[in-house]
Each structure stands twice: as C-alpha cells, then as structure tokens.
Enzyme design. Structure first.
Site, PDB file in Angstrom:
ATOM      1  N   TRP A 167       0.789  -1.234  -0.018  1.00  0.00           N
ATOM      2  CA  TRP A 167      -0.053   0.162   0.096  1.00  0.00           C
ATOM      3  C   TRP A 167       0.722   1.332  -0.216  1.00  0.00           C
ATOM      4  CZ3 TRP A 167       1.678   2.721   4.258  1.00  0.00           C
ATOM      5  CH2 TRP A 167       2.231   2.049   5.288  1.00  0.00           C
ATOM      6  N   ASN A 168       2.125   1.110   0.339  1.00  0.00           N
ATOM      7  CA  ASN A 168       2.802   2.322   0.612  1.00  0.00           C
ATOM      8  C   ASN A 168       3.118   3.017  -0.735  1.00  0.00           C
ATOM      9  OD1 ASN A 168       4.834   0.515  -0.113  1.00  0.00           O
ATOM     10  ND2 ASN A 168       6.220   1.491   1.343  1.00  0.00           N
ATOM     11  N   ARG A 176       6.572  -0.842 -11.340  1.00  0.00           N
ATOM     12  CA  ARG A 176       8.279  -1.306 -11.691  1.00  0.00           C
ATOM     13  C   ARG A 176       8.146  -2.701 -11.942  1.00  0.00           C
ATOM     14  NH1 ARG A 176      11.470   0.470  -6.260  1.00  0.00           N
ATOM     15  NH2 ARG A 176      10.870  -1.508  -5.372  1.00  0.00           N
ATOM     16  N   PRO A 192      -3.292  -5.674  -5.579  1.00  0.00           N
ATOM     17  CA  PRO A 192      -2.836  -4.698  -5.084  1.00  0.00           C
ATOM     18  C   PRO A 192      -3.333  -4.868  -3.553  1.00  0.00           C
ATOM     19  CG  PRO A 192      -4.975  -4.217  -6.280  1.00  0.00           C
ATOM     20  CD  PRO A 192      -4.285  -5.858  -6.589  1.00  0.00           C
ATOM     21  N   ALA A 193      -2.782  -4.030  -2.589  1.00  0.00           N
ATOM     22  CA  ALA A 193      -2.956  -4.231  -1.401  1.00  0.00           C
ATOM     23  C   ALA A 193      -4.540  -3.538  -1.118  1.00  0.00           C
ATOM     24  CB  ALA A 193      -1.915  -3.409  -0.449  1.00  0.00           C
ATOM     25  N   GLU A 267      11.029  -8.239  -2.967  1.00  0.00           N
ATOM     26  CA  GLU A 267      11.388  -6.893  -2.374  1.00  0.00           C
ATOM     27  C   GLU A 267      11.000  -6.768  -1.121  1.00  0.00           C
ATOM     28  OE1 GLU A 267      13.525  -4.829  -3.669  1.00  0.00           O
ATOM     29  OE2 GLU A 267      13.781  -5.143  -5.940  1.00  0.00           O
ATOM     30  N   LEU A 268      11.722  -6.830  -0.040  1.00  0.00           N
ATOM     31  CA  LEU A 268      11.139  -6.862   1.321  1.00  0.00           C
ATOM     32  C   LEU A 268      11.477  -5.723   2.044  1.00  0.00           C
ATOM     33  CD1 LEU A 268      11.653 -10.896   1.494  1.00  0.00           C
ATOM     34  CD2 LEU A 268       9.782  -9.643   0.575  1.00  0.00           C
ATOM     35  N   CYS A 301      10.233   1.482   2.219  1.00  0.00           N
ATOM     36  CA  CYS A 301      11.158   0.504   2.710  1.00  0.00           C
ATOM     37  C   CYS A 301      12.582   1.019   2.896  1.00  0.00           C
ATOM     38  CB  CYS A 301      11.038  -0.718   1.659  1.00  0.00           C
ATOM     39  SG  CYS A 301      11.226  -0.030   0.133  1.00  0.00           S
ATOM     40  N   SER A 459      15.792   6.236  -5.105  1.00  0.00           N
ATOM     41  CA  SER A 459      15.289   5.656  -6.074  1.00  0.00           C
ATOM     42  C   SER A 459      15.383   6.251  -7.399  1.00  0.00           C
ATOM     43  CB  SER A 459      13.524   5.910  -5.631  1.00  0.00           C
ATOM     44  OG  SER A 459      13.441   5.174  -4.529  1.00  0.00           O
TER      45      SER A 459
END
Ligand code: NAP
Ligand code: MG
Length: 497
Positions: A167-168, A176, A192-193, A267-268, A301, A459
């Site tokens: 969600w962020n 991506r 999606p979330a 991607e954690l 993240c 990024s």
C-alpha cells in the site's frame, strides 16, 4: 488544525474517485466479483469510506489466471516495438492525468499531494524506461571451445506472472513490475494491497486505453489476500511471482513458491542506517536526513530508520534536524500546507506509539514532537525526534515505517559496523562524509543492496533497486530489471569442422 474541504476540492475529489474503476479487471473490462461481494476503501485522513471495490475470490483469481494463460502465447509473439509503444502511450496518459491520479492516491494512502505527484512521475517513468528496454534485450551467439558447435541464446518470457504489491507506493511498486513483465512478453495478474486498490485500478484503465490487449493484464483487489494468492500459486499455469511487501509475508510466499517451482523476485522490508561521519557537511546531511526519514510519511522500505551520528557532530546535527522538525505541519495530504499526512491506518499508528513508549521507557528523550490533528477520525501520528536512544530499543532494532527519527551516537567504526551488519535486513543505507576514501570503505563494509552517498534519496528508474539478506532478492529497474521476467534458452547448432 482543521482543514475544511472547500467546494472546489470536494468537486475534484469526486472527479478523481469517479475515474477509478471499482471492479476486477479480468478480460476486456472491469466487472463485479463472482460472489458480488465488495469491500470498503477508506480515507486515512478522516477514517471515512471513499468507495467500495469488488472483492476477488480464489475463483475470480483462477479465472484471471486462465485469461493470462490463454493470452500468453499471442502476447509473447507481439512485436517488441508494439509492446513498447503501448507502455510509452500509457506513460504519456499517466502524466497527462497526474493531478487527478495524485489526488486519488492521496485519498486512499494519505501522503501529501506533492509526494503523490512525485510517485506518479516516478511510477510512470518505469513504463517509459521499459518501453525502451522492450526492444533492447536479446541473446548472443558464440563458437564453442571445440569449434564444432555454435551456441545461440535467446531470451523468452517466463510466462504468466503474479505481481503482489504493497500500500505504501500504490502505483510505482506496480509499474516497477508491470513495465518489465509486459516488455518481456509476460502476461500478468496484479494483486494490489486491499488498503489502496484504486490507484492500481486507475492504472489498469490507462493501460487498456493505451492499447493493451484484453487478457494480458488482470487486476484482482481482494480482502482475502492469503487464500487468493495461494490458489494462484498452487496452479501450474502460473510461472512467476514478484512480491513487494513485508519480510514475514515474503518468506511465506517463498515457501509456497516451491510446490510449482516458481521464478521468484522479493522486495522485502528494510532498516536503513543513515550514518553521519565527523567530516560530513552537517547542514547538508541534516537536510537530506529529513528527506530520507520523512519521504512518504516515513512509510518507505528505503526510509532511514536510525540516524547514526558521530559524537563529534552530534549536537550540531541534532539541533539542525530539530529546527526542521519544528517546522513540520501534520494534516490531510490534500491540504496545501501539509508535510506529513496520516498514517495508513490506526493499527499502524498505534504500533508507532508503542515504539516511542518503549524508547522512552529505556531512557530516550523527545527533542521535537509535532502536533497532529485530533478528533479528525484520521489515523494521525505526531512526527517525533528522539535522542539518547539506547541500542536495544525496539525503534533501533525494528523497521519503523513512520515519522519517528531516533538519533544514536557512535565513535568507534568497528563497533558501528558490528551493530549495523547484525541486522537481518540489507536493503539500503545512507552515508554522509566529505572523505572519498571513507565513503568507499564504509559503502563496501555495509551489508546492503543500495548506498546513498551524501544523498537521502535513492530511487531512480535507471538504477538497480533491491536488497540482500532478509530484504530479498532480485533487482527492479535499470538494465537488469527485465531479466526477472526472462529465461534463457540455449540452442546448440551443429557446425562440423
Ligand atoms: P505486507 O503486509 O507484506 O503486504 C504486501 C502485499 O502482500 C499486499 O498486497 C498484501 O495484501 C499481500 N499479502 C499480505 N499477506 C499475504 C499473504 N499471507 N499471502 C499473500 N499475500 C499477502 O506489506 P505491507 O504492510 O503492505 O507493506 C509494508 C512492507 O513492505 C514493509 O515491510 C516495507 O519495507 C515493504 N516494502 C518493501 C519495498 C522494497 O522494494 N523492498 C518497497 C515497499 C515496501 P493485503 O494487505 O491486502 O492483505
Ligand atoms: Mg500488512
């Protein structure tokens, strides 16, 4: 602080909401779920319902997979230039509608409008970047050492891919993955979330408008992610999962991926240290530290978790960051004066409060704490700057994911690296020093996938994004991002001497 929603803003809000489809995208258009069920999407600034979206069941998900499977061959055979042109057109449409999409994102996710705009620019850029990569990947040809064989390699799409996003960053974490997957010739299903499905649905509508053939992309918002994702992952027609989210869920999906031997990208979570050295340009470091901490409300993240400041510059750095904290305005993301919006939900805001209480109990002190709206119904949390934070505090050990900035001092390099590299995470780090040799040595010692040197923002579509250790594997963006969606086939061509 109270923000009144002016009639003009109210009109723009209802326009933005009306542009986001609320169905499931399966096949050529958005439609209700097979059960007819829906779930609510709320505004974190007020706690009020914005709209409801169709709630995909495992059966809907399997229908999306059937569609992806059926469309795979034709999409892989579509000329790369044509695939690229669709991505390019979608990139242009997103930018044309940036204001509308940014408002939609702020409504469902909470961050300030300028940050939503920045994400939309960044997110759209992945479609432009991979529209260019679509025509650039290829294999190679060589002669075997014995001279009697030609070795030819070709790159083929891995096949139907499941893309699970958090969600962020409701749009960019999708593009991506969607950009490289479509460029490579994979069909995709996006989950999606549940907290933020609207931005993804709006993107889906844009990709269809840009000419994406029916069936190549499905979007399945759901209030039951676990069984819905599990039903897809246990079906042999799925060939790949790419996940961005928490380490805990990522590990579970890695285990689940074994049954069908899926290709996996992860991607954690992260716990990025921001290190300020004795020779740093302190005003610059303080300004960049604010960005590294507070971008996206701190819900990133790559967010700097703890500021590790050399004792010789501790007082100066703390004073400079405190002065900037004291200027922050907390409020709804759609109010012009807001720097920090509401936290995604009350559970997360309560979790942040527990982190601060734990730190205070262990002896930390509050240097700055900004007021946040009260009785708004929203999930606000006051941005908090902490000093004298002991190293065993939860706020040092865990991923904070919010606007809490703990400052910890250091003096001994080896001691610092022992502490930092003991973390299970290995996503990002930030380093502030004017000494080039120190920058290189420190960057090489850090067990992470990305290092910002005298910069608080990492990024970039052209850079490989990703982590090591429990922060995951695989890279997104750059020249390597498309490889996650390709497999190499080798042809051994007889060439007698
Ligand atoms: P999350 O709870 O792991 O959720 C991520 C996605 O997985 C959501 O779509 C979620 O759907 C779904 N999900 C949750 N449980 C699942 C299950 N058992 N089976 C299948 N799918 C499941 O993470 P989050 O709270 O949304 O996001 C915050 C985390 O993401 C942080 O740890 C952050 O560091 C990480 N993150 C990493 C990157 C990176 O690039 N490394 C980027 C952004 C965020 P529902 O929420 O609808 O259940
Ligand atoms: Mg979660």
């Amino acid at each position: 602080m109270t923000t009144t929603v002016t009639p003009d803003l109210a009109a723009r809000i209802s326009a933005a909401l009306s542009h986001a489809p609320t169905g499931l995208l399966i096949g050529e258009s958005f439609r209700p779920s097979s059960s007819g069920k829906e779930f609510d999407v709320n505004d974190p600034a007020t706690g009020q319902r914005l709209t409801s979206v169709a709630d995909a069941s495992p059966a809907d998900a399997l229908e999306a997979l059937e569609t992806a499977h059926r469309s795979q061959k034709a999409w892989a055979a579509t000329p790369p230039r044509h695939r690229g042109d669709i991505l390019r057109r979608a990139y242009e449409l997103i930018l044309e509608r940036k204001a509308d999409l940014a408002l939609l994102m702020t409504l469902e996710m909470g961050k300030p409008l300028v940050e939503s705009e920045a994400e939309i620019t960044y997110g759209a850029d992945f479609l432009r970047w991979f529209s260019e990569e679509a025509v650039r990947f290829g294999g190679r040809a060589s002669t075997s050492p014995t001279g009697d064989t030609r070795i030819v390699t070709v790159q083929e799409p891995v096949g139907p891919s499941l893309l699970v996003t958090p969600w962020n960053f409701p749009l960019a974490m999708g593009t991506r993955k969607i950009g490289p997957a479509l460029a490579a010739g994979c069909t995709v299903i996006v989950k999606p979330a549940a907290l933020t499905p609207l931005s993804m649905n709006a993107l889906g509508a844009i990709l269809i408008e840009a000419g994406l053939p029916a069936g190549v992309l499905s979007i399945i918002p759901t209030s039951s992610s676990s069984p819905t994702v599990a039903s897809l992952m246990s079906d042999r027609r799925l060939r790949k999962i790419s996940f961005t989210g928490s380490t805990e869920v990522g590990k579970q999906l890695i285990r689940q991926s074994a049954d069908q031997v899926l290709r996996v990208s992860m991607e954690l979570g992260g716990n990025a240290p921001l290190i300020v050295c004795s020779d740093a340009d302190v005003p610059h470091a303080a300004a960049e530290a604010m960005k590294a901490k507070l971008r996206n409300n701190g819900e990133a993240c790559t967010a700097a978790n703890v500021f590790w400041v050399h004792e010789s510059v501790l007082a100066e750095f703390t004073a400079q960051v405190a002065a900037q904290f004291d200027e922050l305005t907390v409020g709804p993301g759609y109010a012009a004066e807001t720097n920090v919006g509401p936290i995604i939900d009350q559970r997360s805001a309560d979790g942040l409060q527990e982190l601060v209480e734990d730190a205070l109990q262990r002896g930390a002190k509050i240097v700055s704490q900004r007021p946040s709206p009260e009785n708004s119904g929203g999930s606000y949390f006051p941005p908090t700057l902490l000093t004298d934070v002991p190293r065993d505090a939860r706020v040092v050990q865990e991923e904070i994911f919010g606007p809490i900035a703990p400052i910890v001092s250091w003096s001994d390099e080896d001691d610092l690296f022992n502490q930092l590299n003991a973390s299970e995470y290995g996503l990002a780090a930030y380093l502030f020093t004017d000494d080039l040799t120190r920058a290189r040595v420190f960057a090489e010692r850090l067990e992470v996938g990305m290092v910002g040197i005298n910069r608080g923002v990492l990024s970039n579509v052209a850079a490989p994004f990703g982590g090591i250790k429990h922060s995951g594997y695989g890279r997104e963006g750059a020249d390597v991002g498309i490889n996650e969606y390709l497999s190499t086939k080798y042809l051994s061509v007889d060439a007698p001497l």
